[in-house]
Design a protein around this motif. Structure first.
Motif, PDB file in Angstrom:
ATOM      1  N   THR A  50       0.839  -1.204   0.000  1.00  0.00           N
ATOM      2  CA  THR A  50       0.000   0.000   0.000  1.00  0.00           C
ATOM      3  C   THR A  50       0.871   1.249   0.000  1.00  0.00           C
ATOM      4  N   ARG A  87       1.428   4.029  -3.125  1.00  0.00           N
ATOM      5  CA  ARG A  87       1.124   5.448  -2.921  1.00  0.00           C
ATOM      6  C   ARG A  87       2.354   6.320  -3.159  1.00  0.00           C
ATOM      7  N   ARG A 130      -2.974   3.603   4.486  1.00  0.00           N
ATOM      8  CA  ARG A 130      -3.701   4.489   3.560  1.00  0.00           C
ATOM      9  C   ARG A 130      -4.058   5.796   4.244  1.00  0.00           C
ATOM     10  N   ASP A 131      -4.602   5.700   5.448  1.00  0.00           N
ATOM     11  CA  ASP A 131      -5.025   6.902   6.170  1.00  0.00           C
ATOM     12  C   ASP A 131      -3.840   7.826   6.439  1.00  0.00           C
ATOM     13  N   TRP A 138      -0.962   8.015   4.872  1.00  0.00           N
ATOM     14  CA  TRP A 138      -0.457   8.602   3.628  1.00  0.00           C
ATOM     15  C   TRP A 138      -1.442   9.621   3.074  1.00  0.00           C
ATOM     16  N   ASP A 139      -2.681   9.183   2.864  1.00  0.00           N
ATOM     17  CA  ASP A 139      -3.666  10.026   2.177  1.00  0.00           C
ATOM     18  C   ASP A 139      -4.021  11.293   2.959  1.00  0.00           C
TER      19      ASP A 139
END
Length: 179
Positions: free
Chosen positions: A33, A37, A145-146, A148-149
């Motif tokens: 993941t 990214r 994900r959280d 990074w995003d």
């Protein structure tokens, strides 16, 4: 908070370390993941490794990567929980020169919006050592994900305003250059 398109994009060289007693490159969904990214954002994957949950081994790898001029930032995933084998946070703190306390706070806020009070079980952390950024993220793909995003994508983008991690990178190790 916005992207200033008059500024150039500057790729950051990021290493990814997965901390796990059981994962391999073939089934490392959290590492994958982060790698995806990093690439999608236009950054460079500088290194990748998987290590067991051993504090000294993790700290030694972090020190090796900090000493590598080809690495600007290190993202680790795994070992940030509360169980006895979760020692990534301690290994990170063994090498930090400065802790980025607000990273944990902001990550908790992001997590609260996703998983409610279960966010208290994470000990995500960030810091700086030897001019290198280090972030210890939980071992789930969703948490990666959280992080990074919602946080790191903007902070690793030189064009992000009002400020970002990239613009101060040249000054992270200025104390080491003083005489």
């Amino acid at each position: 908070m916005a992207i200033d398109d008059t500024k150039p994009f500057i790729p950051v060289r990021i290493a990814v370390l997965t901390v796990s007693d059981t994962r391999t490159l073939g089934d490392d969904r959290s590492g994958d993941t982060l790698v995806q990214r990093i690439a999608d954002a236009g950054h460079v994957l500088a290194a990748r490794d998987i290590l067991p949950d051993e504090r000294d081994t993790i700290a030694a790898k972090l020190r090796d990567w900090i000493a590598d001029d080809g690495i600007d930032a290190i993202l680790s995933t795994g070992g940030t929980g509360l169980t006895g084998r979760d020692v990534t946070v301690e290994a990170h703190r063994d090498v930090y020169e400065k802790e980025i306390e607000a990273f944990a706070t902001v990550f908790t806020i992001v997590s609260m919006n996703k998983i409610g009070t279960s966010a208290v079980q994470s000990r995500a952390t960030g810091g700086v050592a030897g001019g290198t950024y280090l972030f210890a993220l939980p071992g789930s793909p969703g948490a990666c994900r959280d992080a990074w995003d919602e946080i790191l994508a903007a902070q690793f983008d030189y064009r992000h305003r009002p400020c970002n991690f990239v613009e101060i990178m040249p000054r992270l190790d200025e104390h080491l250059r003083r005489k």
